[in-house]
Design a protein around this motif. Structure first.
Motif, short mmCIF file in Angstrom:
data_model
loop_
_atom_site.label_atom_id
_atom_site.label_comp_id
_atom_site.label_asym_id
_atom_site.label_seq_id
_atom_site.Cartn_x
_atom_site.Cartn_y
_atom_site.Cartn_z
N THR A 87 0.80 -1.29 -0.05
CA THR A 87 -0.07 -0.04 0.17
C THR A 87 0.91 1.38 -0.12
O THR A 87 2.04 1.44 0.73
N VAL A 88 0.47 2.10 -0.78
CA VAL A 88 1.29 3.33 -0.84
C VAL A 88 0.90 4.50 0.05
O VAL A 88 -0.17 4.55 0.30
N ILE A 89 1.75 5.10 0.62
CA ILE A 89 1.85 5.94 1.66
C ILE A 89 2.04 7.25 1.14
O ILE A 89 3.40 7.44 0.53
N GLY A 90 1.45 8.36 1.67
CA GLY A 90 1.78 9.67 1.19
C GLY A 90 2.98 10.54 2.20
O GLY A 90 3.27 9.86 3.14
N GLY A 91 3.25 11.74 1.65
CA GLY A 91 4.03 12.54 2.43
C GLY A 91 5.45 12.54 2.03
O GLY A 91 6.37 13.16 2.81
N GLY A 92 5.97 11.89 1.00
CA GLY A 92 7.25 11.68 0.58
C GLY A 92 7.31 12.72 -0.85
O GLY A 92 6.58 13.47 -0.80
N ALA A 93 8.40 12.21 -1.46
CA ALA A 93 8.62 13.01 -2.77
C ALA A 93 8.90 11.99 -3.91
O ALA A 93 9.34 12.50 -4.90
N VAL A 94 8.81 10.94 -3.70
CA VAL A 94 8.88 9.93 -4.90
C VAL A 94 7.81 9.82 -5.58
O VAL A 94 6.59 9.65 -5.28
N LYS A 95 7.96 9.83 -6.92
CA LYS A 95 7.07 9.75 -8.04
C LYS A 95 6.93 8.08 -8.65
O LYS A 95 7.95 7.69 -8.92
N ILE A 96 5.84 7.64 -8.41
CA ILE A 96 5.87 6.13 -8.73
C ILE A 96 4.48 5.75 -9.00
O ILE A 96 3.44 6.16 -8.72
N PRO A 97 4.41 4.78 -10.22
CA PRO A 97 2.93 4.35 -10.49
C PRO A 97 2.29 3.47 -9.37
O PRO A 97 2.87 2.97 -8.73
N VAL A 98 0.96 3.48 -9.46
CA VAL A 98 0.24 2.89 -8.37
C VAL A 98 -0.95 2.00 -9.17
O VAL A 98 -1.32 2.40 -10.23
N PHE A 99 -1.24 0.85 -8.65
CA PHE A 99 -2.23 0.05 -9.26
C PHE A 99 -3.06 -0.35 -8.20
O PHE A 99 -2.79 -0.57 -6.79
N HIS A 100 -4.54 -0.23 -8.43
CA HIS A 100 -5.57 -0.73 -7.44
C HIS A 100 -5.79 -2.32 -7.36
O HIS A 100 -6.03 -2.75 -8.49
N ASP A 101 -5.63 -2.99 -6.41
CA ASP A 101 -5.68 -4.17 -6.27
C ASP A 101 -6.96 -4.68 -5.72
O ASP A 101 -7.15 -5.93 -5.46
N GLY A 102 -7.98 -3.89 -5.57
CA GLY A 102 -9.18 -4.16 -5.23
C GLY A 102 -9.35 -3.99 -3.54
O GLY A 102 -10.52 -3.74 -3.19
N VAL A 103 -8.38 -3.70 -3.04
CA VAL A 103 -8.41 -3.35 -1.73
C VAL A 103 -7.80 -2.01 -1.53
O VAL A 103 -8.56 -0.89 -0.73
N SER A 104 -6.62 -1.57 -2.11
CA SER A 104 -6.09 -0.56 -1.85
C SER A 104 -5.02 -0.23 -3.00
O SER A 104 -4.93 -0.88 -4.12
N TRP A 105 -4.53 1.15 -3.35
CA TRP A 105 -3.54 1.49 -4.12
C TRP A 105 -2.16 1.11 -3.76
O TRP A 105 -1.71 1.33 -2.79
N THR A 106 -1.45 0.22 -4.70
CA THR A 106 -0.06 -0.38 -4.27
C THR A 106 0.92 0.33 -5.11
O THR A 106 0.63 0.60 -6.33
#
Length: 108
Positions: A87-106
């Motif tokens: 699960t991806v967590i905000g508050g940083g500075a990393v740009k990254i692709p995310v995918f929704h697995d049906g529960v959360s953004w990973t």
């Protein structure tokens, strides 16, 4: 424009239909099989999409990601120490692709 056309036949693509009830449909040349459509909500439906350029994903911060459904993809601009498939967590500075697995953004 094409938005006002209800049925156009072309020797190169087949038929183009604009149905105010369902959206835009393109049928394969002389096959009658729908090869591409865009419904009223803007969803694009096609068996295969080959792009002639890059695919540009919409940028979000983790906090502004939509609810999402399985298979949705985007990218975030503020991931904090992302780990693949977690699960991806905000508050940083990393740009990254995310995918929704049906529960959360990973992170991907």
């Amino acid at each position: 424009g094409i938005a006002n056309v209800t049925d156009v036949q072309s020797t190169s693509i087949g038929h183009v239909y604009n149905n105010t009830g369902t959206g835009l449909t393109i049928d394969g040349r002389n096959t009658g099989v729908t090869t591409f459509s865009v419904n009223k909500t803007g969803d694009v439906v096609a068996n295969t999409v080959t792009l002639g350029s890059v695919l540009k994903l919409k940028a979000y911060t983790v906090g502004t990601l939509p609810a999402g459904t399985v298979g949705d993809m985007a990218y975030v601009t503020d991931a904090l120490a992302p780990t693949y498939n977690n699960t991806v967590i905000g508050g940083g500075a990393v740009k990254i692709p995310v995918f929704h697995d049906g529960v959360s953004w990973t992170a991907h």
